[in-house]
Structures are given as C-alpha cells and as structure tokens.
Design an enzyme around this catalytic site. Structure first.
Site, short mmCIF file in Angstrom:
data_model
loop_
_atom_site.label_atom_id
_atom_site.label_comp_id
_atom_site.label_asym_id
_atom_site.label_seq_id
_atom_site.Cartn_x
_atom_site.Cartn_y
_atom_site.Cartn_z
N HIS A 14 0.87 -1.18 0.00
CA HIS A 14 0.00 0.00 0.00
C HIS A 14 0.90 1.23 0.00
CE1 HIS A 14 -3.25 2.70 0.72
NE2 HIS A 14 -2.67 3.17 1.80
N ASP A 61 1.23 5.00 -0.26
CA ASP A 61 0.58 6.31 -0.22
C ASP A 61 1.26 7.28 -1.17
OD1 ASP A 61 -1.46 6.14 1.91
OD2 ASP A 61 0.24 5.59 3.16
N ASP A 106 -7.52 1.75 2.29
CA ASP A 106 -7.12 2.65 3.37
C ASP A 106 -8.03 3.84 3.62
OD1 ASP A 106 -5.40 3.41 5.45
OD2 ASP A 106 -4.17 4.64 4.14
N HIS A 146 -5.69 9.92 -0.56
CA HIS A 146 -6.41 9.96 0.72
C HIS A 146 -5.58 10.51 1.88
CE1 HIS A 146 -4.66 5.88 0.40
NE2 HIS A 146 -4.49 5.96 1.68
#
Lengths: 1021, 1021
Positions: free
Chosen positions: A65, A67, A189, A439
C-alpha cells in the site's frame, strides 16, 4: 498531447486503443479493444490458480500500500528519500517484486498506485519493460484499482476523482493493453467510503470493490451475520445494475493476520524449516495459520477467504515475504495428506472475486454509505472532513483551473502548447491534481511539508497551464498582449489592477451555459468606467477594502478599494471588459452600525440590531421566510485526558471535549457597505474571526464570506471552529449532504441506516462530509448551503446546521501522521488564516435543486479571470464561445480534454437526480455534432466512465442482490450516433474524433467547407 | 568424517584438495591444489577492475558485517528471527546479494563469516549453487577472512582460533576450490588487535589484513603521518617474513563515508537522477563524494583509497546499495570528462591490496600489538577482557573437551562415531566452539540470552562428543560399562561418586607427555581404597567439602567430602583408577585458625597470623623468597555521572569511578586442611568472596581457587572485582602478558611502544588481556600467574599484579549491546557466582618458561575424567597411549583431528619462544612415522597453518618494511619427509595419510604385517 519532456508523446506512441474512424451510420460495436497483439495473454480471471472445491481455500494476496504522499512527499516515497521519517522507497519495491515474481511462476502481486508505477516504468530499460509486460500478460503482476492514486472519499470532488482514475487507467491501458485493465477497485485505506465513489467505480467497469475500514459497530454486526460482502447499489437515480458494485470488506484492514507479517518492516518470526538450526517452527506456524484461517471462515459466506499479505510500503525486499509465503503454502498444503481441509494459494483480489461470483449466492444490498468511520467508541474520523481548509480550497480551485486549461488546450490546438507565450501544458496540472486526490492529500492528513508539496505541485501545474491559456487566448482573441493572472483576488491583491489606470479583464466561463459573476478587483482609484465586449458601460462601484482583508493579505498588496461589477460570459467562452480610471482619491468609508436589512429583488436579509447577527432570511419571489441566526463557535479539542478514552483530536479524528461549543462572541462589530452592485455587512467577532454578509444585485444567493485565523492557542487549548446556522426550519433530526459533489444522502441524527447505532460521540458521531452542499428542510422550506470546498458538518439540533471551518490542534491523534494539525507558514507564523464562502439559498424543497445544482457547479468551475494592461489592440476579438449554443440546464459539460493528436475526450453529465426537480429531472438529448463551434466532430465512440474500455465491450460480472426491485428492462438507446440522451445523474463519456482547434477550424471552414462531412470515410487529420 | 546429518559427508564428497598417496620418498611438491576443473576462473587478483593510474582511484567495497551472535543468537541472525531486537536476517542478505551481483558484472561483494555462509549454502538448490560458484570463479563474489567467524582477539586462545579458521576455510576450499580461498584477513570489528592473531594470519597465507578499530590517539598520529598502512612483524621468534603481515587501517571503521550509506537500515538520501522528479541531487552527491575522497587521500600513502560500503547486517536488500552505487560510479566518473581526477570502481580488499602492493613502497614496521583499544579519552575497551567469566571458562574447558574428542575420533576410527553407545560426533562441538570464538561470544559482549545460547551449543557439542568418547574408550579398553561424565566437579558434584561404594576413574591425557594431576572427587564416605592401573594402592585422603562449595552448588549434590588423590596418565592416553569405599561416617573437620605456613618439597607459603592473608612465597629448590600478600578488591564502576565523561562501565568498557579500589575485607576468616595429598587454607573474605589456597603434594605450583559472587549491588554500585598480588618484586612499571596464549608481550605502565601516550585512565588504560598467563619480574624473581580463562589485568603499582575476576554492572555502556552486564540465572537469581583458579609459580626469570609453558598447556588441555560404576570387567585395558613415546618438552601436540576418511590433520607446535628457555628454546625434530601407536602413517603433506593450501604452494605477496633486520637466509629444510623440525614458536601443519584407528590397526598388524609398508604406492584404506 503535451510537451512534458517526452512523456506523453511516449504514451501516445504506445497507445493500444486503436481509434477507428466512424462514419455517421457506423455503430459503436465495431470499435475493437486494443491488445498487445504479439502475445496470447492469459491474464485476468483466466490466470488464476485453481482452487480445491471441497476445501477452505485461502487466497493469499501479496500487495503493497503505497501512499501517494503522506509522511513524505510522493517523490520522496518514490525514491526512498527521507527514510528517517518513514522507511519507504517505491522504486525498490517494484524492483524487488519483479525480481521475485520471476523466481516462481506461482507467485502473484498486485499493484495499485499508477502515480508510482508510472515513475518507475519510465526509468526502466527496454528489457525490463518487456519482462514486466510478460508478467502482466501472464497475470502474475496484476493491477488493481489502477488510478493515479487511491483517492480520498470524503473530501474529493467527483470530477477530480474521475480525472485521476482516467489518467492512471489510461497509462495502464496504453502500456499493457487489456491485461493492464484492473478488474477490481481497491480502497483499502480511505477513512470511510462514499456512495458516489462506488457509483463511479461501477460505471468504470469494475467487477468488484474491496476496502478495509468501516465503523467498528458495523463490522461487528456484519461479521456476526456474515454480511461482510454485499452488493452496493450506489445510485438512487441510475438504473440498476449501472451503479451496483459488489463490495467486500477485507478481514484485517489490509494487513496480514497477526503473526504472519514477513516484511522487512515486521518482526514476526520467519519460517525456520532447517531442522539443523535452532527454533525449528514449521509445526507452530502451520498450526497458528490453520486456526486463523478457520476462524476467518466463520465470518464469511463461501469456502473462499482472502488474506492481504502486505501493508504500507511493504515488499521493498519482497524476498522476505515470498520466501516465507512459499514455505507457508508448501507446509500448510502438505497437511492435506493428513486430512487437513485447508488449501492455500497465491491469489489476487480478482481471482478471489471470481470464486465469490462462482459461488452464485444472493448478497445483501447496501444503499447508504460508510460515513462516518469510527474505529472505536470515541475515535470518529470526522476531523479530516475539514483538516487543512486552505489546501482543500486550493485543490478545489485547481480542479476548475485544470478544466479550463483542458478547454483551452482543445480550443487552441497545438498552438496552445507551443505559442506566443512559450511552451505550456496541461499534463503537469493533471498529475498535480491526480496526486492531490490521494487519501492523505486533499484529506489534510499528511505532514505539513507534504501538504506544502501538494500545493507547490498545483502551483507548478497552474504555471504551466497559464502559458497554455495565454497561448490559446492569444490565438482566439487575436491579441498577443501579455495576460496577467491574479491568484490572490480573494484577499484583494493584484499588482496590475492596483496600479493601472487602464486594463482589460477577460472572463472565461468553463460551463456550458452563460454565467453572470461579480468581480471585486483591487484598485486604488475612487471611480472607474467599465465597458463590456459590446462597448456598453457596466455599472461599477468602488468600496473600501475591509480591515480584515488588509490584515490577512500581509503586505502582499496595497489596494485601498475594490472595484465591483457584474460580468457575463458565454458558454465555454469568454467575454472581455475594459476598465479605465476615472478618479483617484479615497473611497467612501463603510457605514458603522447594524443595518435593519439588506435586500435585492430576490432576497431580504435582516439583522438583530442588538447583536449584529443575522436574524432572518426571506425569499421575496416565493415569499418564504425563515428565522436565521448565525454565529461562530469553537469546540475544545480533546487532549486525551478523559476517563472514557485517551483519544485526542487530530488531523483525522474530531473529538470535542464537550458537546457544547464555546461561542466566540455573542455580538459582532458591524459596518455596512451598500451600493448598486453589492451590499455588504461586515462583521467582526474577534481579532481572528470576521465575516462579510454579501448580497449582490440580481443574486438569488446570500454569500457569507468568513475569515478565520490565526486561531489562538496560547491557552493551550486546541480549537475546532464552526459556524452554525440556527433556523426555524423543522428539520426533525435530519439533514442532507452530497456525496463527492453529486448525489445527496439523507443523514439522520444518532442513526445509521444499516445497523442499530450505539452513539458514543454526540457531535463527532453526527458529522458527515460536505463536499459541495448541505441542506436542512421541512415541508415548506429548504435552506441549502453551497460550500467552496469540502468541509465537515452536522445538524446537532433541529433546525440547525453547523459547518466546521478551520481547526488548530495541539496533539497528534495517533493515526500515524505524527504531527499535531497546527498550520503555520512563513506568511502566517502565528497560525494560518483561512477565508472562504458559504452560499445560502432558501427555496421550497421541490425546486431547491434548480438553484443548488447549477450554483454548486458555478462554484466548482468559476470563471477564469485574466488581465491585460492598457488598451486592447483594435482587432481584438472580445467575445468567444466554443459551443454552438448553451446546453440545457440539466446538462453539465464535465470533461472536454485533448486525448491525443486527433481526438478529444468528452463527458456529458446530467446533473440532476431522478426525483430532484420537476423541471430538470428528465432525460435530455444532446447532438454531439452540433456541440462545438471550432471543432468538427467527425466520429464518436462511447467509452466507459474512465475511458479505458469501449462502452459496448464493458461486460461486468453480474451479482444477485437481496432486493425487491427488478432491474428495469433496458431502455431504448440513443436516437442516433450523434444524438445522445442523458438520464438523471448519468455521465456519458465519449472519444470524439475531431478536427480540432483554430488551425483545423480555419482549414475546414475556409478550404474544404462541407466537403469532408459528406464523405463516408475520413482519413486522419 | 562425521554423522552430523549428512553435512560433512556432503563436504567430503565435494572435497577439492585431492589427496595423492605418498611413498616415503615422495616430496610434498607433487601435491596438486584442487581446482574446479571445468572452469577457468579469473578470480582473486586477476579479476580486479583496472584502475586509472594517473588518478585517485577509489575502491568501493560492498560488504556486510554479520556478527555470529550478539544481540541475537547466530541462528536468529541467520533466519531474521527476533527482528524486534535487531533487524538482521543473513539468509536474505545472501539471497539478495547473489541476485544483485547477477544484474551487473561490474559489481563486487565480499563475504566473511562462513558460519552463516555454510548455513545458507546447504539450503540452496543445485542451480543456485552452480550460479554462486560462477560468481566466485569470476571474482564477483569474494570471500575474505573466511573463518567460521571473525574471532575476538583479546579473549580467545590460539588453538581455538586456528580451529575455527581451519573449519571455515576448509568449507570454502571444499566448495569453491582455490577461488574460494581468501587472500585477505578482515577483522573490521574486534576491539583491539592481538599480535598473535597477525602471526596466525600470516602463517595461514593471507597477503594482508585490514581492521577498523584502534586507539584514537594512535589513529590520529597515523593519519597525520600517513602510517595507517604498515607491515606488522607479529612474532619475535619466527623468522621474517613468516609472521609478517601487511596491515591496513580502514578509513571509517567499517562503515561508508558519512552521507553515503544506502542500506535499508540507513537514512542517507538516495541518488535522485530523474530530472522530472523533485530534489534532483546528482550534483550534490558527486560534489560531496569528491570532497570526501580527496580528504581521505591526504591520510593514505598511495593514489588508491578504499571505502567500505556496508556495515552490520547490511545488504539484506542489496538493490538499494547497488542501485545507488552504480549511479555514484557513473556520475562521479562522468566528471572525468570535465577534468576530474577521481576514478571510482567496484573493488574488494584484495584488489585494493594488490594496488598497494604494486605501489612498491616501503612501509613502517609494527612490532607490538593494538591493545588496549580506546575510542575516546575515558572509553577504554578493557572490561570485556573479563566480562562473563563463567562463559569464558566454559569456552576454555570446551576447547580442551574438543581436542580430546578429536583425539578420540582418530583413535576410535569409525567406531567412535557409531559404536556401542550410539551415534556421536565431534562436528557439533567444532561448530559450537567455532561460533564461540566470535568477537561478541567469548568476549562476553553479547546479550544474556545469546550468552546462554553459546553455552547451550557447547553443552550440545559436548553431549555429542561424550557418545563418541564413550564409544572409543569402550573400543580401546574393551569394556562397554557405561561412562559417566561429571561436569560439576569444580563444585564437588557427581551423583555417581557421591553414592557409589565402588567405581573406577578413567583419566585421559590429551597432552603429548605424561601428566600428573590431582583429583578431588565428591564422596560421602570417610575412607577409600584407590588403586592404579597396575593395581597399586594410591595415597588418598578425604576432606570435608568447604562451606563455600556447599553454598555455591545450590543443592545439585550432597557430597559431604572430597576424596583427593594424584593420578597420572600416559601421553595421548589414559589410565584407570579403581576406588572402593572403606568406611562411612563424617570426615574430620578442617582446623580453624591461621596456619603459619603450608609447604611441600618445592614451595613454602606463609600467612599473616593477624589477617589470614598470604604473606610470602618461597621456592625451596631455587631458594627464592618473595613477599607476597594477596587480597580482593572492587572498583566502583562508573555510572557516567562524571565531569570528564559520561561513559559508564559496561560489557565492553572498564571505567572505574576511582583509581583506588575498595577492599572487601582486610582480614580473612580461615580454616585449614592438611594431609598427605593436599594442604588447603580456606579463606572467607565476605559472604560473596572466598578462596582456597591449595598446595598439592609434589606440586611446584600454588593454586588459588577463588569464588566470587553473587556480587551485591543493593547499594546501587556496579562492582568490578579484582584480586591483587602485591610482592617485593621490583617490576619497574613493567609486566608481561601472553597474546592469545602464545607469545608474551611486555607491558609498560602509561606507555605504548608506538606513540607518545597521553594517559587518561590510570587503571583501565593500563589493563591488558591475559589469555593464559601474566608475570612480573625483576632480575632475580619472576612470579608467573597462569589463569584458567581469559581475564583482564594490570600492574598499577610496582611489584603488584592485579587480575579482574568478575564484574557486575548496572548500566549499559552504549556500545550497542543494550544491556547492563548483570548476570543472573535460574540457579543464581541474586547474581552469578564464579569460581576459578590462579596458578602461581616463582622462578628465576631465565627458567620461568620451563614451568609456565607446560603448566599453561595443562590448564588448557586438562585430563578428561570419566567414571564407571562398580567393578571393571576383568579384561578391561586399564592403560593406553596413542603415542609411541612422549614428545620432547618443547613440542606440543596442538591438533590431532580426523580430516576425512583416510587422513588426519596433525599440528605440532614448538611451545617455547626463541629466547625464553636455555633448555627448550632450540629446534626439535619429530619423526611422524614413529609418532602414533595405533595409526599407520602412510603419507604426509605439509599444509599452511589453516590447512587450505599445500605449504609449498603458499606464495604470499612480499612487502618492504622499514627495518634494520635483513631476512635470514632460509634455513635447511627437514631432514626427511618424515622427520620434521620445529623451531621456537613454530606450528607445523600436516595432513597424514593414515590407516586409522582400531579396526585398521588390527587389520594391518594382524593380517598384513609389514607388507603394505614395503610397497611404494598404497591404495586407499
């Protein structure tokens, strides 16, 4: 398409969607989807490992994941810079995963964030690119989600989300063909989930959607009832299954089960299978795994379960993961010979989804959304709805800038990118906007230096766009006079207009209908002559700049006054106003004291003479009146010293110490400006809170321009500042908010539609994201507030609507960002000052949308104002429209963007919900050929929403849902290829084959006249 | 060679040193060194990248430093277990490095610790093994040092160091042939450097040696004078250049230069060379690198410099390092086209060494050692000389056990490994001993749980050896009576002898000459009959076990008394004693009060009647007398609260708060035992310090058996307990310590031979490692103390010698171990109790070595005592010797160990220094054929010390040193192949082709008599 260092030209050269020219009669079904022709791929569902039907099949999904900015900037994450902040380097992740996939063909990996993949890809050798293409074609490396980023769901606007998804998916399509097309949306997420996102994903062709975070109470209930997988019906307007999306909740957020994290960042014991070494642990690991797998199976419906084997920035050294996963699979499956009924396999979300689909079950139906998100009783993730309000506003403005920039690129053609003002592009802005949707970007949950980086990227993008816009405006207008962009008009700063005695103002309107707008231009004269494109004088007024503005602009400008006048611009076009100084000297000062009211022909607004606060609002057309008082308050942010919970308010979490906010001042200091253009009641509540209540002549909307900051924290109390509108509307515990700027959801106090809520936070637990509007209503009156950015808000008391404007906090909320949300900058060392607007309209509920739908689009796509000094050259074209005519009120021109050399991406949107407006909630038809003035549309192909599939080839998995409704029979198609019909809330996406822009336009109209249009097949332009 | 789960049989099958049978006349020169025949490798110096002669060449050496246990156990480090303690997983390092080496043939890597490499190798597939062989053959993966571990230099005994180096190097040789042979010794981490280690490395054929740690004053001087590279003449006895070793000091310890660490564990900025991304930093990186390189060049002599690009457990994700190093090399060298004179290249220590050699300079000569090590004024690494005294003793005992086990394996042949008592092996013990040599093992600088692991491994090793020993003793003796091993005799625990009324005692002597020894066996009777192998009665006495012993043994045994008697055993053989109970009942109690003296025919020891302390020592033979008082003291360990420095005493560092130690008690409580076998004066100084002053009949040595602990720390003061001998010897600020148990170095107070010392720690700065002995002397008297383990000590006052016995500390000393040295165990929850012996001899200096040389070897290789219950079977062979005759006193049988099925490794050592003994410091000749009784030696080949090269093929680089001495002409060789001459301090290593052990022995002698010996060529046995 862009001159951005060869990147996009490279993209264009590998484009896989081969565009076949259409004759008018040709149906869209003949558009082939591109493939990598020299491979016979078995990607997607075909490449899945087979399961063992009689067993519990455990799908291990190796994933990372990544970001797109959070604790570090996106580029720092890519390179692995600043590892002292967080160890994370995406370049190494992709290096390592590719290496490891090559070692064992059974292994699988999914990749999600195209912003990173794109960076990596362009640094790879031809050999490596070929290798990766092979892995993708074999389904060993699979893209899921595939947008440029994994967007936030609470604070993003749908148009920017669609843009960023389109950009990411296009890169994958161009690079890998159909094997690069993700089958699954993957929002593991984001902190709560928007129904509009689900609707968008459905329309983009995804077969399913997985996420990790939802309210803990909701999760518990769903686990108990095995309802963690469902069908989400994500639109009340679109005909099912158009917006139906199969949705699954992952078992451990997006982490591996406890004890099975083998990343370099984890400390779980590796599998030690050498009996010669100490601590041989194969039996222990297998036993623990079987217990976990069997337990997990009890909270899901089928004999397939998924385990996410990865987490944040994991797989930088993929060997650790895969070496141990290989062993896990081997040793767990070895037990089958001893009677074990558990089968473990490498898998992907789509392979897992395929097995769920094959189970052929009927799934529960979800109709609302997943907001707000709480991970514990006092831990409501409702603070980020408002966190970093200035960044949220800058992102929203930038979205408008980008749409305008896109228009200009189409209207200007190649000249736009290389013209009299130099080289410009829209791609920099596209990328900047795309990462800003992440996000931890527009959400406001990143570190301060990262927030600065997002803003810088947007500014860079806009600078590149300015060149492009100038080039196109020069071409369209015939004037090469330099264009000046004043980006601080909201604080009355514009060096050109402050000093010039003669200048012109170009107003470009990106909407598909003409708009009126009121300008307030910083000046130092007392009287000006303003003339419109026809040379007619326009009423203008000069008023003194407010002290609040002088305080906020911090010496960046020196305008004493603002020149106000109304402007109009044609659809997708501009109009030009000329301004000449008439008289210097000081302006009239505003009048002190509380006025009884301010009024125009549509509205009357009254004030309480004692307090200076608003007291009522009257719609003079409809003869509606509501009591309306409004003031500013702050919640004391929890510092964690609380017997119930140690949770503090922070970037993510909103947790007031008390449900009763502190009032900032019961009374306001008032001064009033009233003239023929604008009436302003300027209110001072404290040195750090002020407001202008503004009513323009001819406006149906009351504007509340608030200024908040620097929020004082010398008392060591974190503050969350709200404004609250208290009305006589009998709202009965209900209010309404939009989802990502589109469909509206009803919100009921202390209630969730899908489970029996135990309310533990009376304020924070009733906050919802407001992207563009919120309203309260009763049978008679609806008060709608249109916001200029995403904000959090709630209706804690009947008739009341509160909106959180700004937050300044002293503690981190322990969700990873590691900083208190305490915004300070060089310009605002004592704390950030934020200014914004709320637009209020009062209507009968039945017609409220007729106002707020177009109003909200006007706020999102505000006109672009450019200035030129001095007199314009005589032959300057002062007015231009790119549309042959305004589109009907229901139709929004969502996207007009150059796709490649000879095609343009067009999105038309029906902006009303099905039952929202008597007048507008009905199908409308648009003729694509008669749309544009300077573009000859030669062919058209309808695409899915993300433009990575031909619409007629988009075949999604069908899912059975528990629902009384039967899918309606398919309605009749469009009247013709050119005439497309839009139903409520529908967005339709087209690739137009065009002869674009000025040059071609001239070419066609002057050289060939109607000749080409009569031919049945056209050559490339 | 071993039954250890196929490992060694696998090693044997890939053995590359092909052993060719010798006839007696055949010279050793015909032994070919093994190669990988199907490759034509260009490894070693041939595989180096070429440098650019006119430029500054920067040799980048990618490396990892993998502690064979420290914060985690060796197996935890291998697997990457317990990463919460320290992130480190060697399996992944080797995986990753191999992958990355394959990506770019320019890349290089060195690997050091064979304990890890071996673990990894045996888990690899055939394909991977072939791949790695290719890398090694191409010099892309190069082994340096190559021992099983990187041994500690202060606390290790030379015999164990030679063993562990031999084991590691053999694995490399067997696996990779000559390309696997390290050219360079590499001790980058040990905390000070022993001259004996340098001598050993020279004799192992290394061309050079690099290390990282030396006294900061020494380093500063050497940097200023460019003397960081030198020739170390490491022996005063061996003819140069036999023990000459080119030695280099690395520039940054073993770390990369600041700002250039690109491991996953580092935070330095990666090279960001994509101009499209933010923070492009190529110029910055190149500039910083050039500055560092040019600065480094000013403190070295040639236009080649080395940079160690790696550190502890780095390269787990080698991609990070190599990707950035590739870029660094590319961008730095690109500057050459702009006139830069710096050339960077991937390199190895041997490639760097080769360039130093080509420089053909004359280097300074180093003759002393690098002890003690200080990294700052008050940071003396002299605490670890003593840290964990119990572990240090257990390691030392285990070394003796292992040598005995090796003997037994050779003497027993295949029967030893699989015999009547089951399956045993020596290999487990070999590996346990090898890891125990690591510089965070026997050094005592590991975490407690790791120290426990080392001890457990030794115990496991010994358990496997016990089976082997029992099997061989059964075969040799003809008795299959179960053998009992009593490992707690030092605290009078042995269940068998405590309860049995009739048992026998087998005493195996691993030395090459007969030894006498005094046994003290725990019993519960008052009188016993002891008979020797000839049936003659031996004088025996029963004395009451001391209260100190009862307190220490903590209920593990219940013996009231000890049975003492003298035993003798033949060389490399055993003798058996039978013991029968005569009478039960309580023993006589010791006599209270201070005796005037205790005496035998060699020594008289007097006591101060007031204090109970020793007062004088007399050698009755030489008529020497010295005043000698002895007592126990403790230094108050610094807690860091000190104005000069915050350094605390810890596992590494010794830093007393004051230079004056606290006395534990000025007087001792005394009781005395005196009988015909032993005289003991038992002294109690406190509840936690006691001692037995013991003099056996016929012994020339006074034994001081000390018991210290639990050291009380209830006063919150860390304590470092010493014993101090204060004598009338006029030592003039000088004392002597051995280096790794071999050659002795002179130590002068507040002085270092090679630089002008600024003494900052008057006690800790005068401490040196004592491995086996220390002495003070004047013209007349030499008092030598032989220790039973490594300890630290010093002579702070003239005539005084102090030895640190035990340490208990309350603070970590901030060198990484992260624990205070505060030893607690289940058995000793209030603190560890340690017992040990100091053996004192008083002699004229000229003959002192005649005593202390053999005495020290007796302490290292103490007899192995085994017990059998009941009467022995009548045909039991009660005595055995493996040697045809005792070797001359100067010759020590260092190694007798099975090499493979038909060969034995033999090391013979001259144990005297050149000028040490009139009688013994002269060459001696040994006939290898006449050595053994049960082994027929059919061929012999001389090897280098580590047995990985034929001696005559060992050609080392020659280095010119600043020295007045000319190398002596080569002396004449051995008289014959079989007769080998040993000069002082020489160790000679042979592979013997043998018909080994009992079975063969019988076979030869009974079936073939002299037949084979007369043939000129022998077939395999």
């Amino acid at each position: 398409m862009s001159h951005d260092s060869g990147t996009l030209s490279n993209m264009a050269s590998v484009v896989h969607i081969s565009f076949v020219l259409l004759v008018f009669e040709l149906g869209v079904s003949s558009f082939p989807v591109g493939q990598t022709p020299d491979e016979s791929p078995s990607c997607g569902y075909e490449s899945c490992h087979v399961i063992k039907p009689g067993m519990l099949n455990v799908h291990l999904v190796p994933h990372t994941h990544d970001d797109v900015g959070w604790l570090k900037t996106v580029d720092q994450y890519f390179y692995g810079d600043r590892n002292n902040i967080q160890h994370a380097g995406v370049q190494y992740i992709l290096d390592s995963v590719v290496d490891q996939l090559l070692k064992n063909p059974d292994r699988r990996f999914i990749y999600v964030e195209t912003a990173f993949f794109y960076r990596w890809w362009k640094q790879q050798s031809d050999d490596m690119q070929a290798t990766v293409k092979g892995l993708v074609a074999a389904g060993r490396l699979e893209f899921v989600n595939g947008g440029w980023c994994m967007s936030d769901e609470a604070t993003t606007h749908y148009s920017a989300v669609i843009d960023q998804m389109t950009m990411g998916l296009r890169f994958l399509n161009d690079t890998f063909g159909h094997c690069g097309r993700p089958r699954v949306a993957w929002h593991i997420d984001p902190f709560g989930h928007a129904r509009e996102h689900a609707s968008i994903f459905a329309q983009m062709g995804y077969d399913g959607f997985f996420f990790g975070r939802l309210d803990y109470q909701d999760r518990n209930r769903r686990m108990a009832s095995r309802e963690q997988e469902m069908v989400w019906r994500a639109s009340e307007s679109l005909t099912p299954p158009t917006a139906d999306l199969f949705t699954g909740i992952l078992p451990n957020g997006y982490n591996p089960p406890e004890g099975f994290c083998w990343d370099q960042s984890c400390d779980d014991p590796p599998i030690r299978d050498d009996p010669d070494l100490e601590d041989y642990n194969v039996e222990d690991v297998v036993t623990r795994f079987l217990v976990i797998a069997n337990e997990q199976a009890t909270v899901y419906k089928t004999n397939n379960i998924i385990m996410t084997m990865g987490s944040d920035f994991q797989y930088e050294n993929a060997n650790l993961w895969y070496k141990n996963l290989d062993k896990l699979i081997r040793y767990v499956n070895q037990k089958q010979s001893n009677g074990s009924r558990v089968n473990v396999l490498y898998s992907t979300p789509s392979c897992y989804l395929q097995e769920l689909h094959r189970a052929n079950l009927t799934w529960t139906l979800k109709r609302d959304d997943f907001f707000p998100y709480a991970d514990a009783a006092h831990d409501l993730w409702t603070g980020y709805f408002t966190s970093r309000p200035a960044l949220k506003r800058y992102e929203r403005i930038s979205n408008g800038y980008l749409q305008t920039c896109n228009h200009m690129e189409v209207l200007g053609g190649p000249t736009s990118r290389k013209g009299v003002f130099g080289v410009g592009d829209s791609y920099t802005m596209k990328k900047a906007m795309a990462v800003a949707q992440h996000h931890d970007a527009v959400s406001g949950t990143e570190k301060q230096h990262v927030a600065n980086d997002y803003a810088r990227r947007l500014a860079d993008g806009w600078a590149r766009c300015q060149v492009l816009v100038s080039n196109t405006l020069a071409a369209l207008s015939g004037s090469v006079a330099p264009r000046v962009y004043c980006e601080h008009l909201n604080v009355s700063v514009c060096p050109l207009t402050e000093s010039s005695s003669q200048f012109s103002v170009n107003v470009y309107n990106p909407l598909a209908r003409p708009v009126s707008w009121w300008l307030r231009i910083p000046v130092n004269g007392t009287a000006y002559t303003v003339t419109d494109a026809d040379g007619k004088t326009v009423d203008s007024q000069v008023v003194r700049v407010s002290q609040a503005t002088v305080a906020v602009r911090r010496g960046r400008g020196y305008a004493v006054s603002e020149l106000s006048f109304q402007v109009r611009a044609p659809p997708m076009g501009y109009s030009t106003y000329s301004v000449s100084l008439l008289q210097m000297g000081p302006p009239d000062s505003p009048r002190p004291g509380v006025p009884k009211d301010i009024t125009n022909k549509f509205l009357r607004v009254t004030f309480d003479p004692e307090t200076g606060l608003l007291s009522s609002l009257h719609n003079l057309e409809t003869k509606q009146t509501v009591r309306l008082s409004q003031n500013f308050y702050w919640y004391n942010a929890s510092d964690g010293n609380n017997k119930d919970s140690k949770q503090m308010s922070g970037a993510y979490i909103f947790r007031p110490n008390s449900s009763t906010p502190f009032i900032i001042s019961k009374t306001a200091k008032i001064e009033t400006v009233q003239n023929s253009v604008v009436q302003e009641v300027r209110q001072w509540f404290s040195p750090w809170v002020s407001q202008v209540v503004r009513l323009y002549a001819d406006s149906k909307v009351l504007e509340l321009e608030w200024t908040v900051g620097p929020i004082p924290v010398g008392d060591d109390l974190g503050k969350e500042v709200i404004t609250r509108l208290d009305t006589s509307i009998n709202s009965s515990g209900v209010f309404y908010t939009d989802s990502n700027g589109r469909e509206v959801l009803q919100r009921r106090k202390d209630y969730r539609p899908t489970w029996n809520l135990k309310q533990t936070e009376p304020v924070a637990g009733n906050y919802y994201p407001i992207n563009s509007r919120a309203y309260i209503k009763d049978e008679k009156d609806q008060l709608t507030v249109v916001t200029d950015r995403s904000q959090g808000g709630g209706s804690i008391q009947d008739g009341s609507l509160e909106i959180m404007l700004h937050r300044r906090l002293l503690y981190d909320d322990v969700r990873g960002v590691g900083e208190p949300l305490n915004e300070i900058s060089d310009l605002y060392p004592e704390g950030l000052v934020v200014r914004g607007r709320l637009l209020l309209s009062l209507s009968p509920p039945a017609v409220a949308a007729d106002t707020h739908r177009p109003l909200a689009q006007e706020v999102v796509l505000q006109p672009l104002i450019t200035f030129t000094d001095g007199k314009l050259p005589p032959n300057t074209r002062l007015e231009f429209s790119g549309l042959q005519a305004a589109l009907p009120p229901a139709v929004h021109l969502l996207t007009v963007s150059q796709w490649d050399q000879d095609s343009v991406l067009l999105r038309l949107e029906h902006q009303f919900e099905a039952k929202e407006s008597k007048e507008h909630s009905c199908p409308v038809t648009v003729n694509l050929q008669k749309l544009f003035t300077t573009l000859n549309v030669l062919g058209v192909a309808e695409m899915n929403l993300s433009a990575n599939q031909w619409k007629d080839e988009m075949t999604r998995l069908d899912w059975k849902a528990e629902s009384a409704e039967k899918p309606l029979p398919k309605t009749k198609g469009d009247p013709s290829v050119w005439e497309v019909t839009l139903k409520p809330m529908e967005i339709r996406t087209f690739l137009l084959r065009c002869l674009t822009a000025l040059v071609c336009h001239t070419f066609i109209h002057e050289m060939l006249s109607g000749l080409w249009l009569k031919q049945s097949i056209y050559a490339t332009c």
